[in-house]
Scaffold this motif. Sequence first.
Motif, PDB file in Angstrom:
ATOM      1  N   GLY A 460      12.875  65.524   8.269  1.00 21.09           N
ATOM      2  CA  GLY A 460      13.662  65.674   9.470  1.00 21.09           C
ATOM      3  C   GLY A 460      14.157  64.355  10.040  1.00 21.09           C
ATOM      4  N   ARG A 461      13.854  63.259   9.352  1.00 22.43           N
ATOM      5  CA  ARG A 461      14.308  61.945   9.814  1.00 22.43           C
ATOM      6  C   ARG A 461      15.771  61.740   9.438  1.00 22.43           C
ATOM      7  N   GLY A 462      16.411  60.779  10.081  1.00 21.19           N
ATOM      8  CA  GLY A 462      17.816  60.540   9.857  1.00 21.19           C
ATOM      9  C   GLY A 462      18.055  59.653   8.654  1.00 21.19           C
ATOM     10  N   VAL A 463      19.207  59.846   8.024  1.00 21.92           N
ATOM     11  CA  VAL A 463      19.610  59.026   6.885  1.00 21.92           C
ATOM     12  C   VAL A 463      19.718  57.563   7.300  1.00 21.92           C
ATOM     13  N   TYR A 464      20.261  57.319   8.458  1.00 24.68           N
ATOM     14  CA  TYR A 464      20.499  55.964   8.942  1.00 24.68           C
ATOM     15  C   TYR A 464      19.197  55.161   8.989  1.00 24.68           C
ATOM     16  N   GLU A 465      18.170  55.724   9.617  1.00 28.21           N
ATOM     17  CA  GLU A 465      16.925  54.978   9.754  1.00 28.21           C
ATOM     18  C   GLU A 465      16.202  54.813   8.420  1.00 28.21           C
ATOM     19  N   LEU A 466      16.307  55.801   7.525  1.00 31.63           N
ATOM     20  CA  LEU A 466      15.647  55.689   6.227  1.00 31.63           C
ATOM     21  C   LEU A 466      16.288  54.603   5.362  1.00 31.63           C
ATOM     22  N   VAL A 467      17.593  54.481   5.396  1.00 33.50           N
ATOM     23  CA  VAL A 467      18.279  53.440   4.627  1.00 33.50           C
ATOM     24  C   VAL A 467      17.864  52.064   5.111  1.00 33.50           C
ATOM     25  N   LEU A 468      17.765  51.881   6.424  1.00 36.68           N
ATOM     26  CA  LEU A 468      17.343  50.588   6.973  1.00 36.68           C
ATOM     27  C   LEU A 468      15.873  50.317   6.655  1.00 36.68           C
ATOM     28  N   GLU A 469      15.068  51.330   6.778  1.00 37.13           N
ATOM     29  CA  GLU A 469      13.629  51.179   6.538  1.00 37.13           C
ATOM     30  C   GLU A 469      13.352  50.756   5.100  1.00 37.13           C
ATOM     31  N   LYS A 470      14.100  51.302   4.174  1.00 42.01           N
ATOM     32  CA  LYS A 470      13.907  50.992   2.758  1.00 42.01           C
ATOM     33  C   LYS A 470      14.612  49.707   2.341  1.00 42.01           C
ATOM     34  N   GLY A 471      15.347  49.098   3.273  1.00 43.25           N
ATOM     35  CA  GLY A 471      16.038  47.850   2.977  1.00 43.25           C
ATOM     36  C   GLY A 471      17.172  48.001   1.984  1.00 43.25           C
ATOM     37  N   LEU A 472      17.731  49.175   1.945  1.00 37.86           N
ATOM     38  CA  LEU A 472      18.812  49.425   0.986  1.00 37.86           C
ATOM     39  C   LEU A 472      20.136  48.814   1.432  1.00 37.86           C
ATOM     40  N   MET A 473      20.316  48.654   2.730  1.00 42.76           N
ATOM     41  CA  MET A 473      21.533  48.041   3.274  1.00 42.76           C
ATOM     42  C   MET A 473      21.189  47.310   4.563  1.00 42.76           C
ATOM     43  N   ALA A 474      21.965  46.265   4.845  1.00 39.12           N
ATOM     44  CA  ALA A 474      21.809  45.576   6.127  1.00 39.12           C
ATOM     45  C   ALA A 474      22.431  46.425   7.227  1.00 39.12           C
ATOM     46  N   LYS A 475      21.913  46.269   8.440  1.00 36.21           N
ATOM     47  CA  LYS A 475      22.392  47.080   9.558  1.00 36.21           C
ATOM     48  C   LYS A 475      23.890  46.902   9.792  1.00 36.21           C
ATOM     49  N   GLU A 476      24.348  45.641   9.726  1.00 37.37           N
ATOM     50  CA  GLU A 476      25.766  45.385   9.982  1.00 37.37           C
ATOM     51  C   GLU A 476      26.634  46.091   8.947  1.00 37.37           C
ATOM     52  N   GLN A 477      26.226  46.044   7.685  1.00 35.36           N
ATOM     53  CA  GLN A 477      26.994  46.698   6.630  1.00 35.36           C
ATOM     54  C   GLN A 477      26.956  48.215   6.792  1.00 35.36           C
ATOM     55  N   LEU A 478      25.771  48.757   7.108  1.00 36.63           N
ATOM     56  CA  LEU A 478      25.619  50.193   7.281  1.00 36.63           C
ATOM     57  C   LEU A 478      26.483  50.695   8.434  1.00 36.63           C
ATOM     58  N   ASP A 479      26.482  49.968   9.555  1.00 36.44           N
ATOM     59  CA  ASP A 479      27.301  50.372  10.696  1.00 36.44           C
ATOM     60  C   ASP A 479      28.784  50.379  10.341  1.00 36.44           C
TER      61      ASP A 479
END
Length: 496
Positions: A460-479
Amino acid sequence: MPVFNQHRVPDRIRTPEERPVTQVPASARPTRTEHDLLGDREVPAQAYYGVHTLRAVENFAITGRTLADCPDLINALAAIKQAAALANRELGLLDPTRTEAIVAACEEIRAGALHEQFVVDLIQGGAGTSTNMNANEVIANRALEILGHPRGAYEHLHPNEHVNMGQSTNDVYPTALKIAATGAIRQLIDAMAGLRASFAAKSTEFADILKMGRTQLQDAVPMTLGQEFGTYALMLREDEARLGEAALLIREINMGATAIGTGITAHPLYAALVCARLSEITGIPLETAEDLVEATQDCGAFVQLSGVLKRVAVKLSKTCNDLRLLSSGPRAGFNEINLPARQAGSSIMPGKVNPVIPEVVNQVAFEVIGNDVTITFAAEAGQLQLNAFEPIIAYSLFNSLTHLRAACITLDVHCVRGITANRERLRASVEQSIGIVTALNPYIGYRNATAVALEAHATGRGVYELVLEKGLMAKEQLDAVLQPDRLTRPQAFAAA
């Protein structure tokens, strides 16, 4: 414009219970005697129609809808009779006095006079002969009045010999259908253009609203609500073009064919001349068919037009399905858009409001699809040199044209113009959807994207937070990747 006597459909097609009790008995009314191959009949003295029409009224009490309910068809018939009279006069076959009287009567009818005298049921046997005779008789009797003679004095001007000169039902009736359909197509295209403009306006209004697109009713990828409404506008624009193409096909007429296309009883120059005069009168650039024998038996143009109308109906119905689904709820459905509330929706459930406008358009679409089946069978059932079933083709075709036009106007005015978007609901659906992970494929790879999607679904967690948590993308790039303008159109990516 002179005032003409009004006349109802003869009482003999009504049941005794339907007749007013104060009505004058039929036997006490003034009549005139007319004759046909079956014998003498008494025709109401005030009627402009004659014995052939009278018999048709008695024979064909089918729909309760008469030619008077289709003014475009009446006007087309009058235009044909006017053009024929002018052509025959130019060929020296019809004298100027009778020609002028026939033309004057036709012009009055085309201006709206005497339409109530066209009393034959729209569905009839005889390949439309009753329709043609109804027109011949009304025009002849009005022309007789113009010449100073009483109605029924056919020795001075005859429905068949003069009004129908150089013609047969078999070229008059299909030509009248094509002329009338041309006007109805124009009206339908205008209504579709109005609906298209309203969808386009909503597309602009909703251009900045991000939402989730769906395939198989499952979350797919993000899009804007404006893009969604823009597709409805584009579908209409495409079908307007297809209708325009179908209209070109029905400009080919078979006037001059007479009975089966051989042109018997017509002057050799008549076909070209009557086509030219008819084009001038109607403003439609008509063309004489290359082979009149083929054209007299072929209903392909009507089948083609009906197929395009079915296409319009199918796509319009699909659009209405979407509107009903997107507005479903308000609590337990999609609830992405709001349709204007038009009326209370239930006699038992307080507060319920139904999508009644899309629903009625759906039903019109179902009718048009059924009409197409009828037209297909009727066209196929023709035999040898004539199709006897053009009346049901006409009835079905005009119902499709007029009802589709009314449906487009109704959907436009009473629904689309008043649609609003539930912006908060739409934004939340995007934020909560696993579908946005598709946009990350080019950056984190399909395997990582699948793993994130599975975990998001399970926890039930969001895709956004999981991608950041796993270090798959930087926040600036993801945004940057998840901006609406990048989520809803193609992007250039570096090679892997």
